[in-house]
Design a protein around this motif. Structure first.
Motif, PDB file in Angstrom:
ATOM      1  N   ASP A  36       0.798  -1.165   0.044  1.00 31.79           N
ATOM      2  CA  ASP A  36       0.217   0.089  -0.030  1.00 31.79           C
ATOM      3  C   ASP A  36       0.784   1.328  -0.010  1.00 31.79           C
ATOM      4  OD1 ASP A  36      -1.797   2.256   0.424  1.00 31.79           O
ATOM      5  OD2 ASP A  36      -2.955   0.935   2.080  1.00 31.79           O
ATOM      6  N   ASP A  37       1.072   1.921  -1.131  1.00 34.15           N
ATOM      7  CA  ASP A  37       1.772   2.964  -1.201  1.00 34.15           C
ATOM      8  C   ASP A  37       1.185   4.434  -0.405  1.00 34.15           C
ATOM      9  OD1 ASP A  37       3.462   1.979  -2.925  1.00 34.15           O
ATOM     10  OD2 ASP A  37       2.243   2.763  -4.927  1.00 34.15           O
ATOM     11  N   THR A  38      -0.084   3.967   0.216  1.00 35.67           N
ATOM     12  CA  THR A  38      -0.349   5.100   1.129  1.00 35.67           C
ATOM     13  C   THR A  38      -0.016   5.208   2.495  1.00 35.67           C
ATOM     14  OG1 THR A  38      -2.549   4.260   1.436  1.00 35.67           O
ATOM     15  CG2 THR A  38      -2.356   5.819  -0.551  1.00 35.67           C
ATOM     16  N   LYS A  39       0.894   3.773   2.709  1.00 31.56           N
ATOM     17  CA  LYS A  39       1.122   3.382   4.049  1.00 31.56           C
ATOM     18  C   LYS A  39       2.574   3.035   4.276  1.00 31.56           C
ATOM     19  CE  LYS A  39      -1.597   0.947   6.846  1.00 31.56           C
ATOM     20  NZ  LYS A  39      -2.312   0.065   7.136  1.00 31.56           N
ATOM     21  N   ASN A  40       3.284   2.638   3.175  1.00 32.44           N
ATOM     22  CA  ASN A  40       4.466   2.282   3.191  1.00 32.44           C
ATOM     23  C   ASN A  40       5.513   3.469   3.439  1.00 32.44           C
ATOM     24  OD1 ASN A  40       6.817   0.878   2.926  1.00 32.44           O
ATOM     25  ND2 ASN A  40       6.407   0.299   0.773  1.00 32.44           N
ATOM     26  N   ILE A  41       6.219   3.337   4.392  1.00 37.50           N
ATOM     27  CA  ILE A  41       7.504   4.349   4.668  1.00 37.50           C
ATOM     28  C   ILE A  41       8.593   3.962   4.190  1.00 37.50           C
ATOM     29  CG2 ILE A  41       5.999   5.330   6.482  1.00 37.50           C
ATOM     30  CD1 ILE A  41       7.852   3.974   8.615  1.00 37.50           C
ATOM     31  N   ILE A  42       8.781   2.730   3.685  1.00 41.89           N
ATOM     32  CA  ILE A  42      10.116   2.549   3.268  1.00 41.89           C
ATOM     33  C   ILE A  42      10.630   3.190   1.849  1.00 41.89           C
ATOM     34  CG2 ILE A  42      11.480   0.580   2.136  1.00 41.89           C
ATOM     35  CD1 ILE A  42      10.933   0.169   5.191  1.00 41.89           C
ATOM     36  N   GLY A  43      11.820   3.754   1.816  1.00 46.06           N
ATOM     37  CA  GLY A  43      12.193   4.546   0.783  1.00 46.06           C
ATOM     38  C   GLY A  43      11.910   6.168   0.942  1.00 46.06           C
ATOM     39  N   LYS A  44      11.220   6.260   2.325  1.00 47.79           N
ATOM     40  CA  LYS A  44      11.122   7.849   2.454  1.00 47.79           C
ATOM     41  C   LYS A  44      12.321   8.326   3.668  1.00 47.79           C
ATOM     42  CE  LYS A  44       7.137   7.282   0.763  1.00 47.79           C
ATOM     43  NZ  LYS A  44       7.568   6.138  -0.178  1.00 47.79           N
ATOM     44  N   ALA A  45      12.030   9.561   4.253  1.00 50.01           N
ATOM     45  CA  ALA A  45      13.232   9.905   4.971  1.00 50.01           C
ATOM     46  C   ALA A  45      12.802  10.551   6.125  1.00 50.01           C
ATOM     47  CB  ALA A  45      14.340  11.045   4.098  1.00 50.01           C
ATOM     48  N   ILE A  46      13.373  10.667   7.363  1.00 54.52           N
ATOM     49  CA  ILE A  46      12.992  11.363   8.369  1.00 54.52           C
ATOM     50  C   ILE A  46      13.825  12.586   8.458  1.00 54.52           C
ATOM     51  CG2 ILE A  46      13.181  11.608  11.073  1.00 54.52           C
ATOM     52  CD1 ILE A  46      10.943   9.592  10.404  1.00 54.52           C
ATOM     53  N   ILE A  47      13.298  13.783   8.628  1.00 52.50           N
ATOM     54  CA  ILE A  47      13.763  15.027   8.810  1.00 52.50           C
ATOM     55  C   ILE A  47      13.569  15.660  10.256  1.00 52.50           C
ATOM     56  CG2 ILE A  47      13.905  17.515   8.069  1.00 52.50           C
ATOM     57  CD1 ILE A  47      15.581  15.860   6.201  1.00 52.50           C
ATOM     58  N   VAL A  48      14.719  16.358  10.987  1.00 53.93           N
ATOM     59  CA  VAL A  48      14.304  16.907  12.162  1.00 53.93           C
ATOM     60  C   VAL A  48      14.559  18.541  11.666  1.00 53.93           C
ATOM     61  CG1 VAL A  48      14.960  17.534  14.323  1.00 53.93           C
ATOM     62  CG2 VAL A  48      15.124  15.102  13.627  1.00 53.93           C
ATOM     63  N   HIS A  49      13.849  19.471  12.190  1.00 50.40           N
ATOM     64  CA  HIS A  49      13.693  20.757  11.653  1.00 50.40           C
ATOM     65  C   HIS A  49      14.323  21.453  12.879  1.00 50.40           C
ATOM     66  CE1 HIS A  49      11.597  20.449   7.918  1.00 50.40           C
ATOM     67  NE2 HIS A  49      10.965  19.577   8.572  1.00 50.40           N
ATOM     68  N   GLN A  50      14.759  22.621  12.637  1.00 51.22           N
ATOM     69  CA  GLN A  50      15.552  23.602  13.766  1.00 51.22           C
ATOM     70  C   GLN A  50      14.374  24.298  14.657  1.00 51.22           C
ATOM     71  OE1 GLN A  50      18.409  24.179  14.665  1.00 51.22           O
ATOM     72  NE2 GLN A  50      17.650  25.628  16.113  1.00 51.22           N
ATOM     73  N   GLY A  51      13.086  24.608  14.075  1.00 45.46           N
ATOM     74  CA  GLY A  51      12.216  25.067  14.575  1.00 45.46           C
ATOM     75  C   GLY A  51      10.893  24.236  15.074  1.00 45.46           C
ATOM     76  N   THR A  52       9.584  24.801  15.361  1.00 44.14           N
ATOM     77  CA  THR A  52       8.439  24.324  15.527  1.00 44.14           C
ATOM     78  C   THR A  52       7.615  24.176  14.541  1.00 44.14           C
ATOM     79  OG1 THR A  52       9.051  24.942  17.746  1.00 44.14           O
ATOM     80  CG2 THR A  52       6.663  24.339  17.415  1.00 44.14           C
ATOM     81  N   ASP A  53       6.951  23.238  14.200  1.00 46.98           N
ATOM     82  CA  ASP A  53       5.851  22.945  13.334  1.00 46.98           C
ATOM     83  C   ASP A  53       4.491  23.910  13.884  1.00 46.98           C
ATOM     84  OD1 ASP A  53       3.682  22.310  11.494  1.00 46.98           O
ATOM     85  OD2 ASP A  53       4.426  20.300  11.435  1.00 46.98           O
ATOM     86  N   ASP A  54       3.806  24.887  13.089  1.00 52.12           N
ATOM     87  CA  ASP A  54       2.945  25.494  13.627  1.00 52.12           C
ATOM     88  C   ASP A  54       1.563  24.883  13.239  1.00 52.12           C
ATOM     89  OD1 ASP A  54       2.477  26.403  10.831  1.00 52.12           O
ATOM     90  OD2 ASP A  54       3.090  28.393  11.021  1.00 52.12           O
TER      91      ASP A  54
END
Length: 193
Positions: free
Chosen positions: A155-173
């Motif tokens: 299921d391409d709407t669920k599969n996280i393989i092939g993606k990346a995790i990003i940590v950001h400097q700031g806060t998500d509004d």
């Protein structure tokens, strides 16, 4: 005497056939039980990854994803960050090659929803994990679980393989489109098997 021989031969054939059928039934029963056990036994997948600094930061970390019974749990241990709140998201591509982390593309959003807080009725990206707090020591921890992800399913709407995790400097509004105005990408890790 001749009738006796034929009778003995007939009984031997009947006995051999009965044993063969009984053995076949026993084998089919065992195979059915094994298949039932395999279907009932929960499958567990585990994937560990590391995060590397980006954008001139010292932000690193390790993340473990565990999928069990249709739920993926993520546990992240992060260090080298500034004290305060930081955003963490899943991005489109497992390409952390650029110095600023932008080679990962935008947030992973396979269902074409607006950016928002996870679970919001107005919509959210499947990659919108949210914010986490970092202490004086520069360390933070994120624990997150969802049935909306999988590790390597079809299921391409669920599969996280092939993606990346990003940590950001700031806060998500949680409102600015398309990414929550979370600032620089300071750490990156590819979600690959």
């Amino acid at each position: 005497m001749r009738h006796l021989k034929y009778s003995i031969l007939a009984l031997a054939v009947i006995f051999a056939t009965a044993c063969k059928e009984s053995k076949k039934e026993a084998q089919e029963t065992v195979e059915a039980e094994v298949e039932k056990t395999v279907k009932e036994t929960p499958t567990k997948k585990e994937l560990k990854m590391t995060l590397d600094p980006k954008s001139g930061s010292n932000a690193t970390g390790t993340i473990t994803f565990v999928e069990e019974n249709g739920v993926v749990s993520m546990t992240a241990y992060l260090s080298g960050l500034d004290k305060g709140e930081h955003a963490i998201h899943i991005h489109e591509s497992a390409d952390c090659s650029s110095p600023d982390g932008k080679s990962t593309g935008g947030h992973w959003n396979p269902t074409a929803q607006p950016h928002g807080k996870w679970g919001s009725e107005t919509g959210y990206h499947k990659g919108d994990i949210g914010n986490f707090t970092v202490g004086e020591d520069g360390k933070g921890e994120v624990k997150f679980s969802t049935s909306e992800w999988c590790l390597g399913c079809e299921d391409d709407t669920k599969n996280i393989i092939g993606k990346a995790i990003i940590v950001h400097q700031g806060t998500d509004d949680f409102t600015s489109q398309p990414s929550g105005a979370a600032g620089s990408r300071i750490s990156c890790g590819a979600i690959i098997e």
